[in-house]
Scaffold this motif. Structure first.
Motif, PDB file in Angstrom:
ATOM      1  N   VAL A  18     -13.348  40.997  19.096  1.00  0.00           N
ATOM      2  CA  VAL A  18     -12.818  40.334  20.708  1.00  0.00           C
ATOM      3  C   VAL A  18     -13.886  40.853  21.493  1.00  0.00           C
ATOM      4  N   ALA A  19     -14.414  42.178  21.328  1.00  0.00           N
ATOM      5  CA  ALA A  19     -15.606  42.750  22.413  1.00  0.00           C
ATOM      6  C   ALA A  19     -16.905  41.795  22.218  1.00  0.00           C
ATOM      7  N   LYS A  20     -17.175  41.538  21.009  1.00  0.00           N
ATOM      8  CA  LYS A  20     -18.384  41.033  20.349  1.00  0.00           C
ATOM      9  C   LYS A  20     -18.270  39.261  21.270  1.00  0.00           C
ATOM     10  N   LEU A  21     -17.197  38.860  20.984  1.00  0.00           N
ATOM     11  CA  LEU A  21     -17.054  37.323  21.509  1.00  0.00           C
ATOM     12  C   LEU A  21     -17.079  37.208  23.010  1.00  0.00           C
ATOM     13  N   ILE A  22     -16.683  38.490  23.597  1.00  0.00           N
ATOM     14  CA  ILE A  22     -16.576  38.249  25.319  1.00  0.00           C
ATOM     15  C   ILE A  22     -17.984  38.486  25.506  1.00  0.00           C
ATOM     16  N   SER A  23     -18.596  39.571  25.005  1.00  0.00           N
ATOM     17  CA  SER A  23     -20.169  39.735  25.446  1.00  0.00           C
ATOM     18  C   SER A  23     -20.862  38.426  25.354  1.00  0.00           C
ATOM     19  N   GLU A  24     -20.762  37.782  24.162  1.00  0.00           N
ATOM     20  CA  GLU A  24     -21.656  36.671  24.027  1.00  0.00           C
ATOM     21  C   GLU A  24     -21.423  35.572  24.789  1.00  0.00           C
ATOM     22  N   LYS A  25     -19.965  35.389  25.215  1.00  0.00           N
ATOM     23  CA  LYS A  25     -19.475  34.382  26.244  1.00  0.00           C
ATOM     24  C   LYS A  25     -20.046  34.695  27.700  1.00  0.00           C
ATOM     25  N   LEU A  26     -20.113  36.095  28.095  1.00  0.00           N
ATOM     26  CA  LEU A  26     -20.467  36.298  29.443  1.00  0.00           C
ATOM     27  C   LEU A  26     -21.788  36.902  29.558  1.00  0.00           C
ATOM     28  N   GLY A  27     -22.512  37.002  28.544  1.00  0.00           N
ATOM     29  CA  GLY A  27     -23.938  37.424  28.542  1.00  0.00           C
ATOM     30  C   GLY A  27     -23.972  38.961  28.895  1.00  0.00           C
ATOM     31  N   PHE A  28     -22.906  39.685  28.507  1.00  0.00           N
ATOM     32  CA  PHE A  28     -22.836  41.178  28.600  1.00  0.00           C
ATOM     33  C   PHE A  28     -23.388  41.890  27.343  1.00  0.00           C
ATOM     34  N   VAL A  29     -23.794  43.000  27.287  1.00  0.00           N
ATOM     35  CA  VAL A  29     -24.290  43.932  26.048  1.00  0.00           C
ATOM     36  C   VAL A  29     -22.944  44.382  25.689  1.00  0.00           C
ATOM     37  N   ASN A  30     -22.911  44.398  24.321  1.00  0.00           N
ATOM     38  CA  ASN A  30     -21.707  44.831  23.427  1.00  0.00           C
ATOM     39  C   ASN A  30     -22.057  46.105  22.869  1.00  0.00           C
ATOM     40  N   ILE A  31     -21.339  47.127  23.084  1.00  0.00           N
ATOM     41  CA  ILE A  31     -21.595  48.284  22.710  1.00  0.00           C
ATOM     42  C   ILE A  31     -20.284  48.931  21.772  1.00  0.00           C
ATOM     43  N   ASP A  32     -20.425  48.934  20.705  1.00  0.00           N
ATOM     44  CA  ASP A  32     -19.596  49.417  19.558  1.00  0.00           C
ATOM     45  C   ASP A  32     -19.582  50.780  19.597  1.00  0.00           C
TER      46      ASP A  32
END
Ligand code: DC
Length: 220
Positions: A18-32
């Protein structure tokens, strides 16, 4: 200025996807952030350091560099370890080493630095409670242990890893217990986090719900 979305929850809740998809959608950086703990576990395995050897761990932490590229590649001291940190030996060591105070202190610093000045979706166990207590949006994503075991079993099958439902379920129950009962930064919903149960929701539905919550806050 930076905008921080904290997504916390137990193993198998779907927060990674979910975090990965949301980051892609909003152009945010995803940090795991789990990946940062996994890097320490891998570095210990590579150097044959046991979890009881605190002096050696301290020394190791002084010489460790973790980088996350925008495409999801994870580098440990310059070496690509994206897939290696998902292997079984790392899975086994990561939860026990995540209770060690010097490890958590070091990674708190690393995680805050990675996010500095960026719009991020950061996922983990203690993001809304410890790493970014002032995060703009806090989500606590949950699902029943049985549903999480089913999802993990499916992932294992896709990766060709042999495991039984009972074994995976027990592993999830044990990990929940360890992650929630540890003294420092336990897995816990922040008082001001929004609770989402994904047991009966598809990934798309969860992504949509969280994106809507972010947009309201972003526009405010
Ligand atoms: O999300 P994951 O399964 O990759 O996380 C691996 C382990 O790291 C998990 O058992 C608990 C620990 N962890 C943590 O203590 N705090 C975080 N913010 C992220 C992970």
């Amino acid at each position: 200025m930076s905008f921080v979305v904290a997504v916390d929850g137990p193993a198998g809740s779907g927060k990674g996807t979910v975090a990965k998809l949301i980051s892609e959608k909003l152009g945010f950086v995803n940090i795991d952030t789990g990946a940062t703990f996994r890097c320490i576990a891998l570095a210990m395995i590579q150097r044959n350091i046991k979890k009881e050897e605190e002096d050696k761990i301290r020394e190791l932490l002084n010489h460790i560099e973790i980088n996350m590229k925008p495409d999801g590649t994870i580098l440990l001291n310059g070496e690509i370890v994206t897939d290696r940190i998902r292997e079984n030996d790392v899975n086994t060591l990561v939860s026990p080493i995540s209770v060690i105070k010097i490890v958590r202190d070091k990674l708190l610093d690393v995680q805050r630095k990675i996010a500095e000045g960026k719009n991020v979706v950061m996922e983990g166990r203690d993001i809304g409670t410890v790493v970014f207590p002032d995060a703009d949006v806090k989500i606590y994503l949950d699902a029943s242990p049985e549903e999480r075991a089913k999802r993990r079993l499916k992932q294992n099958q896709e990766k060709g890893i042999e495991s039984s439902y009972e074994e995976v379920l027990q592993n999830i129950i044990d990990r929940d217990k360890r992650d929630s009962s540890r003294e420092i930064a336990p897995l816990k919903q922040a008082d001001d986090a929004i609770y989402l149960d994904s047991t009966k929701l598809s990934i798309e539905e969860v992504v949509e719900k969280i994106t809507d919550i972010i947009k309201v806050k972003w526009n405010a």
